[in-house]
Design a protein around this motif. Structure first.
Motif, mmCIF file in Angstrom:
data_model
loop_
_atom_site.group_PDB
_atom_site.id
_atom_site.type_symbol
_atom_site.label_atom_id
_atom_site.label_comp_id
_atom_site.label_asym_id
_atom_site.label_seq_id
_atom_site.Cartn_x
_atom_site.Cartn_y
_atom_site.Cartn_z
ATOM 1 N N LEU A 69 0.746 -1.349 0.132
ATOM 2 C CA LEU A 69 -0.053 0.108 -0.069
ATOM 3 C C LEU A 69 0.911 1.086 0.054
ATOM 4 O O LEU A 69 0.652 2.087 -0.681
ATOM 5 C CB LEU A 69 -0.696 0.061 1.065
ATOM 6 C CG LEU A 69 -2.061 1.204 1.163
ATOM 7 C CD1 LEU A 69 -3.159 0.864 0.253
ATOM 8 C CD2 LEU A 69 -2.560 0.965 2.737
ATOM 9 N N VAL A 70 1.971 1.307 1.010
ATOM 10 C CA VAL A 70 2.637 2.405 0.994
ATOM 11 C C VAL A 70 3.696 2.653 -0.346
ATOM 12 O O VAL A 70 3.563 3.527 -0.799
ATOM 13 C CB VAL A 70 3.644 2.393 2.157
ATOM 14 C CG1 VAL A 70 4.617 3.676 2.206
ATOM 15 C CG2 VAL A 70 2.990 2.315 3.372
ATOM 16 N N ALA A 71 4.211 1.201 -0.743
ATOM 17 C CA ALA A 71 4.900 1.617 -2.037
ATOM 18 C C ALA A 71 4.062 2.030 -3.024
ATOM 19 O O ALA A 71 4.412 2.979 -4.000
ATOM 20 C CB ALA A 71 5.445 0.218 -2.370
ATOM 21 N N ILE A 109 13.250 5.060 -8.669
ATOM 22 C CA ILE A 109 13.916 3.631 -7.996
ATOM 23 C C ILE A 109 14.245 3.953 -6.633
ATOM 24 O O ILE A 109 14.011 3.246 -5.599
ATOM 25 C CB ILE A 109 15.068 3.185 -8.813
ATOM 26 C CG1 ILE A 109 14.541 2.692 -10.283
ATOM 27 C CG2 ILE A 109 15.759 1.894 -8.175
ATOM 28 C CD1 ILE A 109 15.592 2.277 -11.161
ATOM 29 N N LEU A 110 14.923 5.104 -6.476
ATOM 30 C CA LEU A 110 15.637 5.380 -5.110
ATOM 31 C C LEU A 110 14.501 5.690 -4.162
ATOM 32 O O LEU A 110 14.472 4.975 -2.931
ATOM 33 C CB LEU A 110 16.370 6.807 -5.268
ATOM 34 C CG LEU A 110 17.689 6.638 -4.617
ATOM 35 C CD1 LEU A 110 18.851 7.163 -5.683
ATOM 36 C CD2 LEU A 110 17.742 7.255 -3.323
ATOM 37 N N PHE A 111 13.429 6.405 -4.636
ATOM 38 C CA PHE A 111 12.212 6.659 -3.729
ATOM 39 C C PHE A 111 11.396 5.352 -3.460
ATOM 40 O O PHE A 111 10.888 5.300 -2.337
ATOM 41 C CB PHE A 111 11.437 7.858 -4.279
ATOM 42 C CG PHE A 111 12.057 9.191 -4.044
ATOM 43 C CD1 PHE A 111 11.933 9.835 -2.491
ATOM 44 C CD2 PHE A 111 12.871 9.804 -4.853
ATOM 45 C CE1 PHE A 111 12.644 11.031 -2.289
ATOM 46 C CE2 PHE A 111 13.258 11.215 -4.334
ATOM 47 C CZ PHE A 111 13.150 11.741 -3.129
ATOM 48 N N LEU A 112 11.463 4.618 -4.405
ATOM 49 C CA LEU A 112 10.731 3.435 -4.265
ATOM 50 C C LEU A 112 11.399 2.501 -3.388
ATOM 51 O O LEU A 112 10.625 2.019 -2.484
ATOM 52 C CB LEU A 112 10.585 2.670 -5.542
ATOM 53 C CG LEU A 112 9.927 1.243 -5.712
ATOM 54 C CD1 LEU A 112 8.352 1.665 -5.451
ATOM 55 C CD2 LEU A 112 10.092 0.880 -6.963
ATOM 56 N N ALA A 113 12.736 2.384 -3.153
ATOM 57 C CA ALA A 113 13.497 1.695 -2.280
ATOM 58 C C ALA A 113 13.321 2.349 -0.791
ATOM 59 O O ALA A 113 12.873 1.674 0.194
ATOM 60 C CB ALA A 113 14.923 1.461 -2.567
ATOM 61 N N LEU A 114 13.272 3.525 -0.818
ATOM 62 C CA LEU A 114 13.172 4.380 0.320
ATOM 63 C C LEU A 114 11.619 4.177 0.875
ATOM 64 O O LEU A 114 11.393 3.714 1.952
ATOM 65 C CB LEU A 114 13.071 5.865 0.158
ATOM 66 C CG LEU A 114 13.619 6.532 1.546
ATOM 67 C CD1 LEU A 114 14.704 6.327 2.001
ATOM 68 C CD2 LEU A 114 13.392 8.184 0.964
ATOM 69 N N ALA A 115 10.772 3.962 0.003
ATOM 70 C CA ALA A 115 9.206 4.017 0.533
ATOM 71 C C ALA A 115 9.124 2.469 0.816
ATOM 72 O O ALA A 115 8.249 2.044 1.915
ATOM 73 C CB ALA A 115 8.226 4.082 -0.964
ATOM 74 N N VAL A 116 9.720 1.542 0.170
ATOM 75 C CA VAL A 116 9.510 -0.078 0.572
ATOM 76 C C VAL A 116 10.210 -0.170 1.983
ATOM 77 O O VAL A 116 9.754 -0.801 2.871
ATOM 78 C CB VAL A 116 10.346 -0.833 -0.335
ATOM 79 C CG1 VAL A 116 10.437 -2.310 0.121
ATOM 80 C CG2 VAL A 116 9.485 -0.953 -1.647
ATOM 81 N N GLY A 117 11.322 0.537 2.259
ATOM 82 C CA GLY A 117 12.090 0.543 3.362
ATOM 83 C C GLY A 117 11.239 1.109 4.583
ATOM 84 O O GLY A 117 10.984 0.284 5.523
ATOM 85 N N THR A 118 10.674 2.217 4.408
ATOM 86 C CA THR A 118 9.822 2.826 5.256
ATOM 87 C C THR A 118 8.549 2.200 5.537
ATOM 88 O O THR A 118 8.267 1.767 6.671
ATOM 89 C CB THR A 118 9.639 4.429 4.943
ATOM 90 O OG1 THR A 118 10.608 4.892 4.589
ATOM 91 C CG2 THR A 118 8.885 5.335 5.782
ATOM 92 N N SER A 119 8.031 1.609 4.554
ATOM 93 C CA SER A 119 6.807 0.719 4.877
ATOM 94 C C SER A 119 7.109 -0.672 5.441
ATOM 95 O O SER A 119 6.129 -0.816 6.314
ATOM 96 C CB SER A 119 6.226 0.688 3.265
ATOM 97 O OG SER A 119 7.009 -0.357 2.573
#
Lengths: 625, 334
Positions: free
Chosen positions: A22-24, A299-309
């Motif tokens: 969801l977050v991603a 890609i960077l923000f996606l990785a960040l989003a996945v990590g954060t989520s």
């Protein structure tokens, strides 16, 4: 256990996955929307900027060429007027004017005067002797005819010594004479303007005449070989006038077939088209960089989003996991377990409610346990009493059986004597008997035999109930047992006019069991069937293997058995209405047969409707007893 | 740059040439620190002057970002004669210069010979005719390691024409030719044709050294000729000053091939304008140093001519120059 763990683990993973997804998805959607919007507007801006630059370059080049030509034409027009004086002085004046033109406009390399009839009367150039006197007739040449027709004539581009581009510009003189001044103009400046007009690193400019032939290009060889670019789509469109004029840009192709961003502008004086082009690959290179940069950021923000989520998901799922683990322990019986979730939110409230629920459950549980204990104690007492009664009953039953066995034995002995002596008397071994005596003897014999059968059945039944019957289990031929039974009843059947048929399945032959007891059951069923089948009826015996067990059926065409009697007839001393009317049988045969079949692990039942005959079926297990 | 500066440059250049030659012979390029920047050798034959195209060339190079001593190393060599030119061209090649700029035919031929093997790029400035001299196959497509820029060829017919306008009653023109000079035949023939058309008689005298020239002037009878033309390139190169002195003594106008000689007493010069040629030549140097092969750079022909007039000389000789000629002159020395 493993399945249970899997069931417990699955929701946890799903929950985190859901959070992460969801977050991603939210972040990607936001980034994509933002990135694509930026890219779109960047593309539009970039395109606009490129279009503007190229259009302006084309416009600028065309304007520069115009600015080069216009004063030049004015210079030529200045000398294109009849001299003030006539004769030699007039000729000298014209020559001097031409020399001045050569001095002022260094691009002009030769000036000629053609008189009204088209003869060249004067030619002045910086490097050749001045020619005076009207000799060459140039009246048919375009430089003369064109100027006379349109005042100013621009000739095609030509190359002196295959190198420098030149053009003839001729202007008709004003006044009555209408001579023509023809100037040969060095177009090197035009070439320089075109060569110096560049866009980016690979962009270039070129000029074509009204027929699409190259007149200036950075690659001089293309110009010298008179290359025509009329086939290029952007040139064709510009020449046909279908392409929009000025400050518009199209996608065209270069001579190598590569796509180029192309803008053009018309040089009004010459009807030339100035094209400024840049390969698309270079023109949109900054945009490609933007796309790459955006993709990288995505890609960077996606990785960040996945990590954060993942982190957020774990933080959100942890209280739920704690509750789940506690619920598991409580479910396993640990009712003193409480959920330790201290968060001040819905999850904390849920944990509190859960704990209160467990407390109430624990209280109920304690109450229930107390009740169960009380009931258990009562049940134990009842069971104990029941046990006692059971033991008493067993003892009574055993005593009954022993009594019956003893009584049977005691009864059989005198009964055998009665039967035996009756038979002896009946067979007149001790003298003749009269008819009345014979009749009474028959009654005695018949009653004795009935009583003996009754006693035997009671004896057998009591033995079974007393558990004194032990089966002599061994493989035997079922077919032979059935044939034997049929033989035993055939005489009676024949007398009664009943047809007896044996249809044994050849697949079913050897079975395991107590042959004597099975024969007893078969005989019992057959004799019942023959007994209750009216004259002209039929009795059939069949065997079959059904679902792994051996099934034996004895059917008759007798009166049948009412549905309410089907269970009852297998109880002791219970008979059908027909049985009672027949006054035959003891009412113990079927009860005994049932006990014997069940001792073998089989079943016995009756089928068929009343009035349509009946079929007695018993089974024997396939496996040894 | 004025004439004095040119002279100083020529002197310094000679000294540098000697030093450079020695350095080249010893196997050193003499300035290893300049390896990072392109090295361009410039050469010219004729120590009596420095071509004005040199100044315009270096000025334009600076505009294009090639600043001597910073982004480029320029080595100027003004040479005595053909032999010195051949030696210098060899030196340049051995030094491994990136490019040679050769001024006029003498140095161009030397550079062409020296680079025949190495194919070191050569930019030529104002040769007489690059195609006729076989420097390139054609102007549009040189197909050679040489390319460059040139102006109008020797305008001998126009020289006679200008004499005819400026010197009233001109009948005979002393025409000095060197029979040993290969560059004499074509202009002589053209001069003959022009003279015939203009009704002028040529007094052709064959000379090959100073004493020959002195002898010619000594033998002239008063009024035998009305003007002087130095036709052969070799005579112009080495004996213009002498001819001017002798002609002045004989009260004869001289046509020179450069405005510098007009300043020193010749009546007029009419020929290619050298400054634009130097400016144009800089573009060739720039393109080649940027990686374009010389064979792909079409030779450029500039039409500009320069007409210089010395009114003081005319006055001394008693010649009244028509006003329109004065107006037409690009440079007038009064």
């Amino acid at each position: 256990m493993e399945q249970s763990s899997a069931i417990r683990a699955r929701p946890r993973r799903r929950l985190i996955r859901k959070y992460v997804a969801l977050v991603a998805a939210l972040v990607v959607a936001a980034l994509l929307t933002s990135g694509l919007t930026e890219l779109y507007f960047s593309y539009q801006d970039n395109k606009e900027a490129l279009f503007r630059i190229q259009s302006e370059k084309a416009f600028s080049a065309a304007a520069t060429i115009d600015q080069f030509l216009e004063p030049l034409v004015r210079e030529i027009e200045d000398v294109a007027r009849p001299p003030m004086e006539s004769g030699t002085r007039g000729r000298d004046e014209r020559e001097l004017n031409y020399l001045r033109l050569l001095q002022r406009a260094t691009e002009v390399i030769q000036v000629s005067y053609l008189d009204a009839s088209g003869r060249e009367c004067l030619r002045v150039s910086p490097d050749e002797l001045t020619i005076r006197g009207c000799r060459r007739d140039l009246s048919t040449q375009p430089r003369f005819r064109g100027a006379r027709a349109k005042d100013t004539y621009y000739g095609p581009v030509y190359f002196r010594r295959d190198s420098q581009p030149h053009m003839t510009i001729s202007v008709a003189e004003s006044g009555s004479g209408r001579g023509v001044v023809a100037a040969e103009v060095d177009l090197r400046y035009v070439d320089t303007v075109i060569s110096q007009t560049r866009v980016g690193t690979a962009g270039y400019a070129y000029a074509v005449d009204s027929r699409g032939r190259l007149v200036a290009h950075p690659n001089t060889n293309l110009v010298l070989t008179r290359t025509s670019l009329a086939s290029l789509p952007q040139v064709a469109a510009a020449l046909e006038g279908t392409a929009p004029e000025a400050r518009s840009v199209t996608i065209g192709r270069d001579l190598d077939g590569r796509e180029v961003l192309s803008a053009f502008q018309t040089v009004d004086l010459l009807d030339w088209r100035i094209f400024v082009e840049e390969p698309l690959s270079e023109a949109f290179a900054p945009l490609n960089s933007t796309i790459k940069r955006t993709a990288l950021l995505l890609i960077l923000f996606l990785a960040l989003a996945v990590g954060t989520s993942v982190v957020l998901g774990r933080r959100m799922a942890k209280p739920i996991e704690t509750m789940q683990a506690a619920a598991e322990r409580i479910g396993a019986g640990a009712l003193d377990q409480r959920i330790d979730v201290s968060s001040n939110d819905e999850l904390g409230a849920l944990a509190g409610e859960f704990n209160r629920m467990v407390e109430r459950l624990q209280e109920s549980h304690v109450d229930l346990e107390q009740k169960v204990d009380a009931r258990t104690r009562a049940l134990a007492t009842a069971l104990s009493e029941l046990d006692e009664k059971s033991r008493e009953l067993e003892s009574a039953s055993r005593h009954k059986s022993e009594f019956l066995a003893n009584m049977s034995h005691e009864l059989r002995t005198p009964l055998n004597a009665i039967i035996g002596f009756s038979q002896v008397l009946r067979e007149r071994m001790f003298g003749d008997v009269n008819a009345k005596q014979e009749e009474y003897l028959d009654d005695i014999l018949s009653s004795g035999q009935h009583l003996l059968a009754l006693i035997n059945d009671i004896l057998d039944l009591s033995k079974v109930e007393a558990g004194q019957v032990e089966l002599d289990v061994a493989p035997f031929s079922l077919r032979e047992a059935l044939e034997s039974g049929v033989v035993m009843v055939r005489e009676r059947a024949t007398q009664d006019g009943v047809h007896v048929e044996l249809a044994a399945d050849p697949e079913v032959d050897v079975v395991t069991g107590d042959e004597r007891r099975i024969r007893q059951v078969v005989f019992n069923l057959l004799s019942n069937a023959v007994k209750f089948t009216p004259t002209g009826g039929a009795v059939g015996v069949r065997t079959a293997r059904v679902n792994g067990e051996v099934r034996v059926s004895v059917s008759d065409t007798g009166p049948g058995i009412a549905s309410e009697d089907r269970e009852r007839i297998f109880e002791e001393f219970q008979q059908t209405k027909a049985g009672i009317e027949q006054r035959e049988g003891t009412g113990l045969g079927l009860a005994l047969s049932k006990r014997l079949v069940e001792l073998h692990g089989g079943r016995i039942w009756v089928e068929g409707d009343e009035g349509h005959g009946s079929t007695f079926v018993f089974t024997l297990p396939a496996s040894p007893v | 740059m004025n004439t004095g500066a040119h002279t100083r440059m020529a002197l310094v250049a000679s000294a540098v040439l000697a030093a450079g030659s020695l350095a080249a012979c010893s196997g050193s390029d003499g300035d290893s620190s300049a390896e990072a920047v392109p090295h361009v050798g410039l050469m010219h034959v004729g120590k009596d002057h420095v071509p004005s195209s040199l100044d315009s060339l270096t000025a334009r190079l600076e505009e294009l970002g090639w600043v001597d001593g910073e982004s480029i190393k320029l080595t100027w060599r003004n040479l005595e004669d053909k032999a010195a030119a051949e030696t210098q061209a060899d030196v340049f090649v051995r030094q491994g210069v990136d490019l040679i700029v050769a001024f006029e035919d003498g140095s161009i031929r030397a550079a062409q010979a020296a680079t025949a093997e190495t194919q070191t790029p050569v930019v030529f400035l104002h040769p007489q005719d690059p195609v006729r001299a076989e420097l390139v196959e054609s102007l549009a497509s040189p197909q050679s390691n040489l390319t460059g820029v040139f102006g109008p060829r020797d305008l001998v017919s126009k020289h006679l024409e200008r004499y005819a306008v400026m010197v009233p009653g001109i009948d005979r023109v002393l025409t000095l030719v060197n029979p040993e000079d290969d560059g004499t035949t074509a202009p002589l023939e053209e001069t003959r044709v022009a003279a015939k058309r203009l009704g002028i008689e040529l007094a052709i005298r064959e000379v090959s050294n100073a004493s020959d020239i002195q002898q010619v002037f000594r033998s002239l009878r008063p009024g035998e000729v009305d003007a002087v033309i130095i036709l052969s390139p070799s005579l112009r190169l080495y004996f213009t000053a002498l001819t001017l002195r002798l002609a002045a003594r004989a009260k004869l106008p001289v046509q020179a091939h450069r405005k510098e000689w007009v300043e020193k007493g010749a009546l007029f010069s009419y020929g290619m304008a050298l400054k634009p040629l130097g400016t144009a030549g800089a573009r060739f140097v720039d393109s080649i140093l940027d990686g374009t092969p010389p064979s792909e750079l079409a030779v450029e022909e500039l039409p500009e001519v320069e007409f210089a007039l010395n009114l003081a000389a005319a006055r001394r000789l008693g010649i009244k120059i028509p006003q329109e000629m004065i107006i037409l002159a690009d440079i007038v020395y009064r």
